[in-house]
Design a protein around this motif. Sequence first.
Motif, PDB file in Angstrom:
ATOM      1  N   GLY A  43       1.124  -1.377  -0.481  1.00 21.29           N
ATOM      2  CA  GLY A  43       0.005  -0.078  -0.102  1.00 21.29           C
ATOM      3  C   GLY A  43       0.928   1.117  -0.192  1.00 21.29           C
ATOM      4  O   GLY A  43       0.455   1.853  -0.904  1.00 21.29           O
ATOM      5  N   GLN A  44       1.320   1.156   0.992  1.00 22.37           N
ATOM      6  CA  GLN A  44       2.626   2.335   0.801  1.00 22.37           C
ATOM      7  C   GLN A  44       3.309   2.588  -0.532  1.00 22.37           C
ATOM      8  O   GLN A  44       4.063   3.808  -0.883  1.00 22.37           O
ATOM      9  CB  GLN A  44       3.746   2.540   2.006  1.00 22.37           C
ATOM     10  CG  GLN A  44       4.326   4.005   2.473  1.00 22.37           C
ATOM     11  CD  GLN A  44       5.581   3.328   3.399  1.00 22.37           C
ATOM     12  OE1 GLN A  44       5.417   2.663   4.094  1.00 22.37           O
ATOM     13  NE2 GLN A  44       5.516   4.105   4.826  1.00 22.37           N
ATOM     14  N   ASP A  45       4.131   1.744  -0.907  1.00 28.77           N
ATOM     15  CA  ASP A  45       5.150   1.563  -1.856  1.00 28.77           C
ATOM     16  C   ASP A  45       3.947   1.951  -3.013  1.00 28.77           C
ATOM     17  O   ASP A  45       4.441   2.631  -3.814  1.00 28.77           O
ATOM     18  CB  ASP A  45       5.517   0.563  -2.152  1.00 28.77           C
ATOM     19  CG  ASP A  45       6.411  -0.336  -1.657  1.00 28.77           C
ATOM     20  OD1 ASP A  45       7.413   1.223  -0.821  1.00 28.77           O
ATOM     21  OD2 ASP A  45       6.415  -1.708  -1.466  1.00 28.77           O
ATOM     22  N   ARG A  46       3.026   1.128  -3.521  1.00 33.53           N
ATOM     23  CA  ARG A  46       1.853   2.135  -4.345  1.00 33.53           C
ATOM     24  C   ARG A  46       1.254   3.840  -4.269  1.00 33.53           C
ATOM     25  O   ARG A  46       1.579   4.129  -5.211  1.00 33.53           O
ATOM     26  CB  ARG A  46       0.809   1.159  -4.531  1.00 33.53           C
ATOM     27  CG  ARG A  46      -0.654   1.460  -5.793  1.00 33.53           C
ATOM     28  CD  ARG A  46      -1.949   0.155  -5.462  1.00 33.53           C
ATOM     29  NE  ARG A  46      -1.909   0.635  -6.372  1.00 33.53           N
ATOM     30  CZ  ARG A  46      -2.640  -0.746  -7.293  1.00 33.53           C
ATOM     31  NH1 ARG A  46      -2.358  -1.313  -6.494  1.00 33.53           N
ATOM     32  NH2 ARG A  46      -2.870  -0.483  -8.538  1.00 33.53           N
ATOM     33  N   LYS A  47       1.334   4.594  -3.244  1.00 29.42           N
ATOM     34  CA  LYS A  47       1.145   5.787  -3.168  1.00 29.42           C
ATOM     35  C   LYS A  47       2.156   6.494  -3.477  1.00 29.42           C
ATOM     36  O   LYS A  47       2.512   7.217  -4.212  1.00 29.42           O
ATOM     37  CB  LYS A  47       1.084   5.691  -1.604  1.00 29.42           C
ATOM     38  CG  LYS A  47      -0.174   5.730  -1.090  1.00 29.42           C
ATOM     39  CD  LYS A  47      -1.126   5.562   0.760  1.00 29.42           C
ATOM     40  CE  LYS A  47      -2.167   5.290   0.850  1.00 29.42           C
ATOM     41  NZ  LYS A  47      -2.492   5.225   1.993  1.00 29.42           N
ATOM     42  N   SER A  48       3.434   5.547  -3.052  1.00 33.07           N
ATOM     43  CA  SER A  48       4.758   6.550  -3.450  1.00 33.07           C
ATOM     44  C   SER A  48       5.282   6.491  -5.078  1.00 33.07           C
ATOM     45  O   SER A  48       5.380   7.542  -5.567  1.00 33.07           O
ATOM     46  CB  SER A  48       5.750   6.286  -2.841  1.00 33.07           C
ATOM     47  OG  SER A  48       6.238   5.074  -2.878  1.00 33.07           O
ATOM     48  N   ARG A  49       4.656   5.316  -5.337  1.00 32.60           N
ATOM     49  CA  ARG A  49       4.770   4.935  -6.491  1.00 32.60           C
ATOM     50  C   ARG A  49       3.873   6.292  -7.218  1.00 32.60           C
ATOM     51  O   ARG A  49       4.464   6.209  -9.024  1.00 32.60           O
ATOM     52  CB  ARG A  49       4.786   3.948  -7.011  1.00 32.60           C
ATOM     53  CG  ARG A  49       6.364   2.963  -6.893  1.00 32.60           C
ATOM     54  CD  ARG A  49       5.783   1.652  -7.475  1.00 32.60           C
ATOM     55  NE  ARG A  49       4.532   1.221  -7.488  1.00 32.60           N
ATOM     56  CZ  ARG A  49       3.990  -0.193  -7.610  1.00 32.60           C
ATOM     57  NH1 ARG A  49       5.608  -0.942  -6.920  1.00 32.60           N
ATOM     58  NH2 ARG A  49       3.136  -0.453  -6.912  1.00 32.60           N
ATOM     59  N   ARG A  50       2.863   6.331  -6.804  1.00 30.00           N
ATOM     60  CA  ARG A  50       2.135   7.013  -7.639  1.00 30.00           C
ATOM     61  C   ARG A  50       2.140   8.549  -7.570  1.00 30.00           C
ATOM     62  O   ARG A  50       2.312   9.375  -8.516  1.00 30.00           O
ATOM     63  CB  ARG A  50       1.014   7.091  -6.990  1.00 30.00           C
ATOM     64  CG  ARG A  50      -0.307   8.018  -7.117  1.00 30.00           C
ATOM     65  CD  ARG A  50      -1.937   8.174  -8.661  1.00 30.00           C
ATOM     66  NE  ARG A  50      -1.896   7.170  -8.700  1.00 30.00           N
ATOM     67  CZ  ARG A  50      -2.680   6.009  -9.378  1.00 30.00           C
ATOM     68  NH1 ARG A  50      -2.186   6.258 -10.249  1.00 30.00           N
ATOM     69  NH2 ARG A  50      -3.270   5.268  -9.490  1.00 30.00           N
ATOM     70  N   ALA A  51       2.124   9.425  -6.536  1.00 31.00           N
ATOM     71  CA  ALA A  51       3.281  10.055  -6.696  1.00 31.00           C
ATOM     72  C   ALA A  51       4.370  10.605  -7.275  1.00 31.00           C
ATOM     73  O   ALA A  51       4.429  11.493  -7.805  1.00 31.00           O
ATOM     74  CB  ALA A  51       3.652  10.424  -4.695  1.00 31.00           C
ATOM     75  N   LEU A  52       5.188   9.897  -7.109  1.00 33.97           N
ATOM     76  CA  LEU A  52       6.789  10.009  -8.407  1.00 33.97           C
ATOM     77  C   LEU A  52       5.942   9.935  -9.314  1.00 33.97           C
ATOM     78  O   LEU A  52       6.608  11.328 -10.390  1.00 33.97           O
ATOM     79  CB  LEU A  52       7.562   9.235  -8.261  1.00 33.97           C
ATOM     80  CG  LEU A  52       8.745   8.916  -8.569  1.00 33.97           C
ATOM     81  CD1 LEU A  52       9.582   9.803  -8.773  1.00 33.97           C
ATOM     82  CD2 LEU A  52       9.450   7.638  -8.814  1.00 33.97           C
ATOM     83  N   ALA A  55       4.496  12.954  -9.695  1.00 30.18           N
ATOM     84  CA  ALA A  55       5.584  14.460 -10.074  1.00 30.18           C
ATOM     85  C   ALA A  55       6.336  14.860 -11.103  1.00 30.18           C
ATOM     86  O   ALA A  55       6.193  15.402 -11.923  1.00 30.18           O
ATOM     87  CB  ALA A  55       6.257  14.407  -8.622  1.00 30.18           C
ATOM     88  N   VAL A  56       6.537  13.972 -11.827  1.00 30.14           N
ATOM     89  CA  VAL A  56       7.595  13.695 -13.075  1.00 30.14           C
ATOM     90  C   VAL A  56       6.586  13.611 -14.239  1.00 30.14           C
ATOM     91  O   VAL A  56       6.939  14.740 -14.906  1.00 30.14           O
ATOM     92  CB  VAL A  56       8.300  11.807 -14.162  1.00 30.14           C
ATOM     93  CG1 VAL A  56       8.336  11.639 -15.004  1.00 30.14           C
ATOM     94  CG2 VAL A  56       9.015  11.096 -12.719  1.00 30.14           C
ATOM     95  N   ARG A  57       5.561  13.567 -14.011  1.00 31.88           N
ATOM     96  CA  ARG A  57       4.300  13.748 -15.319  1.00 31.88           C
ATOM     97  C   ARG A  57       4.094  16.008 -15.703  1.00 31.88           C
ATOM     98  O   ARG A  57       3.807  16.161 -16.311  1.00 31.88           O
ATOM     99  CB  ARG A  57       2.997  13.796 -15.337  1.00 31.88           C
ATOM    100  CG  ARG A  57       2.832  12.067 -15.807  1.00 31.88           C
ATOM    101  CD  ARG A  57       1.157  11.533 -15.653  1.00 31.88           C
ATOM    102  NE  ARG A  57       1.404  10.228 -15.930  1.00 31.88           N
ATOM    103  CZ  ARG A  57       0.451   9.377 -15.830  1.00 31.88           C
ATOM    104  NH1 ARG A  57      -0.561   9.313 -15.033  1.00 31.88           N
ATOM    105  NH2 ARG A  57       0.418   7.516 -16.496  1.00 31.88           N
ATOM    106  N   ALA A  58       4.180  16.039 -14.009  1.00 31.62           N
ATOM    107  CA  ALA A  58       4.010  17.483 -13.692  1.00 31.62           C
ATOM    108  C   ALA A  58       5.494  17.711 -14.554  1.00 31.62           C
ATOM    109  O   ALA A  58       5.308  19.289 -15.549  1.00 31.62           O
ATOM    110  CB  ALA A  58       3.523  18.135 -12.644  1.00 31.62           C
ATOM    111  N   ALA A  59       6.101  17.823 -14.284  1.00 28.22           N
ATOM    112  CA  ALA A  59       7.594  18.365 -14.833  1.00 28.22           C
ATOM    113  C   ALA A  59       7.434  18.518 -15.861  1.00 28.22           C
ATOM    114  O   ALA A  59       8.375  19.533 -16.389  1.00 28.22           O
ATOM    115  CB  ALA A  59       8.972  17.631 -13.763  1.00 28.22           C
TER     116      ALA A  59
END
Length: 85
Positions: A43-52, A55-59
């Motif tokens: 669960g935590q890994d999935r959230k952190s991957r989604r956030a990353l 962030a990459v898409r926004a950049a």
Amino acid sequence: MHVSVTEAKSQLTELVRRAEAGDEVILTRHGHAAVRLVPVKTGQDRKSRRALLEAVRAAASVKATTGPSAARSQDFLYGADGLPE
């Protein structure tokens, strides 16, 4: 909890359940700690991957610039008659 590898063979299912529940399970070989069973935190890994990923898409969208159309990107290779120059 320390368990020998030999004992763990017959108790693996129970040891996995205990590790998933948060107990520290250490397998020993000849009385020395060899490995530790720990639960996978998906669960935590999935959230952190989604956030990353977001962030990459926004950049990338900030850095994206419009350029020439891909349909015309190779025009410099051809003459007015449509043949290679």
